[in-house]
Design an enzyme around this catalytic site. Structure first.
Site, mmCIF file in Angstrom:
data_model
loop_
_atom_site.group_PDB
_atom_site.id
_atom_site.type_symbol
_atom_site.label_atom_id
_atom_site.label_comp_id
_atom_site.label_asym_id
_atom_site.label_seq_id
_atom_site.Cartn_x
_atom_site.Cartn_y
_atom_site.Cartn_z
ATOM 1 N N THR A 88 -21.848 7.736 -2.510
ATOM 2 C CA THR A 88 -21.903 6.301 -2.812
ATOM 3 C C THR A 88 -21.457 5.435 -1.637
ATOM 4 O OG1 THR A 88 -19.637 6.310 -3.648
ATOM 5 C CG2 THR A 88 -21.393 6.693 -5.259
ATOM 6 N N CYS B 35 -11.625 4.936 -2.297
ATOM 7 C CA CYS B 35 -10.751 4.576 -3.422
ATOM 8 C C CYS B 35 -9.321 5.064 -3.201
ATOM 9 C CB CYS B 35 -11.237 5.272 -4.696
ATOM 10 S SG CYS B 35 -12.801 4.667 -5.317
ATOM 11 N N CYS C 251 -7.671 5.460 -8.862
ATOM 12 C CA CYS C 251 -8.831 4.670 -9.295
ATOM 13 C C CYS C 251 -9.400 5.200 -10.616
ATOM 14 C CB CYS C 251 -9.920 4.692 -8.224
ATOM 15 S SG CYS C 251 -11.357 3.692 -8.685
ATOM 16 N N ARG D 186 -15.389 7.134 -12.105
ATOM 17 C CA ARG D 186 -15.793 8.518 -12.359
ATOM 18 C C ARG D 186 -15.579 9.353 -11.102
ATOM 19 N NH1 ARG D 186 -21.383 9.183 -12.868
ATOM 20 N NH2 ARG D 186 -21.203 11.321 -12.181
ATOM 21 N N ARG E 16 -17.118 1.676 2.249
ATOM 22 C CA ARG E 16 -16.762 0.355 1.740
ATOM 23 C C ARG E 16 -15.631 0.490 0.730
ATOM 24 N NH1 ARG E 16 -21.833 0.895 0.408
ATOM 25 N NH2 ARG E 16 -21.517 0.574 -1.827
ATOM 26 N N CYS F 11 -13.676 0.160 -2.675
ATOM 27 C CA CYS F 11 -14.092 0.149 -4.079
ATOM 28 C C CYS F 11 -13.728 -1.195 -4.712
ATOM 29 C CB CYS F 11 -13.385 1.288 -4.797
ATOM 30 S SG CYS F 11 -13.497 1.220 -6.574
ATOM 31 N N CYS G 53 -10.593 -0.312 -7.686
ATOM 32 C CA CYS G 53 -9.184 -0.072 -7.317
ATOM 33 C C CYS G 53 -8.779 -0.876 -6.083
ATOM 34 C CB CYS G 53 -8.934 1.417 -7.095
ATOM 35 S SG CYS G 53 -9.825 2.109 -5.702
#
Ligand SMILES: [Zn+2]
Length: 351
Positions: free
Chosen positions: A36, A40, A44, A47, A69, A71, A74
């Site tokens: 993705t 995090c 967090c 999933r 990037r 999240c 969180c």
């Protein structure tokens, strides 16, 4: 490899923490998801990806520079949660009574894993938690003796096992017996929370000599350099100057202060000191190129040397090395991480 393994807990330990959403590991590392492109905190609620799609980073800055990037759930860059709650609580506990010893048993009773505390302090403050509290007690005893207190009182009041143990610890840290504290000088070290992460600040009795983001790998070397350069012991302690600095930095980050009013001392070579003096002439909200800085110190062809001196600045923000960028508008380098340079320039309205 995503990072130097020595900065991170063991991989199985990190995987366990991520799967358990273990908030006590927040601040110790960040996990990034290769599928993705997001990174995090361990706690967090999102999933969990398969383990083979996870990478680990010791700081948000390193995750950002690996191309991930933050999240949106969180918010790993969120300034309010820069230090995890348990670490903040621990620091507050030490500061509430710097004379008291805090054992591993005390930590466990508070639900804090001593290994996590050791690792977090080592990374953020350049020393383990136990070394930190020990040094903090010494700094406080140093101040008490300097103010005219007796050696035996200082040892008792600071929770030392025995007066001889205190004398020995003091001699080792300061390089002189406790009695020398009455006339001796030390560099007081304090940690200052900022929206860009904790900073280490060091000050002699008269002037600030260090201000640096603490997740720099260089911090430990820098503390050694400071100790040698000034020939003074470093002790965690507070002082009116450091309290002033803390207040002024808070105003700066709230965009309510453009100039600082704290005396500085930054010994270096003649050339370095000229560069550092020139940096202080760059107005708030403006940037210079490295070539402009070279011209300002009268060495227009020494762009590289000027860049090096810029990078060796020991007093971040107050000696604004972040205001020097590349001629083409590129950010250039920054010891504290480029994301911080960008955020500092944004704070000043110069980005
Ligand atoms: Zn997240």
């Amino acid at each position: 490899m995503s990072a130097q393994p020595c900065d991170l807990p063991a991989r199985p330990e990190m995987l366990r923490a991520v799967l358990d959403r273990d908030g006590s590991c927040d601040g110790l590392f960040y996990f990034a998801v290769t599928t993705t492109g997001i990174f995090c905190r361990p706690s967090c609620p999102s999933r969990r990806p398969r383990p083979e799609h996870m990478e680990f980073y010791p700081t948000p800055g390193e995750a950002l520079f690996a191309g991930f990037r933050p999240c949106a759930r969180c918010r790993p860059l969120d300034p309010q949660t820069g230090a995890p709650d348990w670490a903040r609580g621990l620091i507050e506990r030490v500061e509430a009574d710097p004379t008291r010893r805090v054992t591993d048993g005390d930590l466990r009773r508070d639900g804090i894993d001593p290994t996590a505390a050791r690792r977090y302090f080592k990374r953020e403050f350049g020393m383990t938690f136990q070394a930190y509290t020990r040094a903090r007690r010494l700094g406080s005893a140093f101040a008490a003796i300097k103010a005219g207190g007796s050696l035996d009182d200082a040892s008792l009041d600071h929770d030392w096992e025995s007066p001889s143990g205190f004398r020995e610890a003091f001699r080792k840290a300061v390089g002189a017996p406790p009695g020398a504290a009455r006339s001796a000088e030390c560099i007081r070290l304090a940690w200052i929370d900022t929206p860009l992460g904790p900073m280490a600040a060091g000050a002699t009795e008269k002037a600030l000599c260090l201000l640096e983001f603490t997740d720099r790998r260089m911090l430990e070397a820098q503390l050694d350099d400071l100790r040698r350069r000034f020939g003074l012991p470093l002790l965690p302690a507070e002082s009116p100057l450091l309290a002033d600095l803390r207040g002024q930095l808070a105003e700066y980050f709230a965009s309510r202060r453009r100039q600082f009013d704290v005396p500085l001392t930054c010994p270096g070579t003649e050339f370095q000191m000229r560069v550092w003096a020139a940096l202080q002439r760059i107005p708030y909200g403006e940037t210079w190129s490295y070539a402009e800085l070279a011209r300002a110190v009268g060495r227009p062809t020494a762009v590289r040397a000027v860049g090096n001196a810029n990078g060796l600045n020991r007093i971040a923000i107050l000696i604004p090395c972040h205001r020097v960028i590349q001629a083409d508008g590129g950010l250039g380098g920054y010891g504290g991480g480029l994301w911080r340079k960008l955020r500092l320039l944004e704070t000043e309205g110069a980005a």
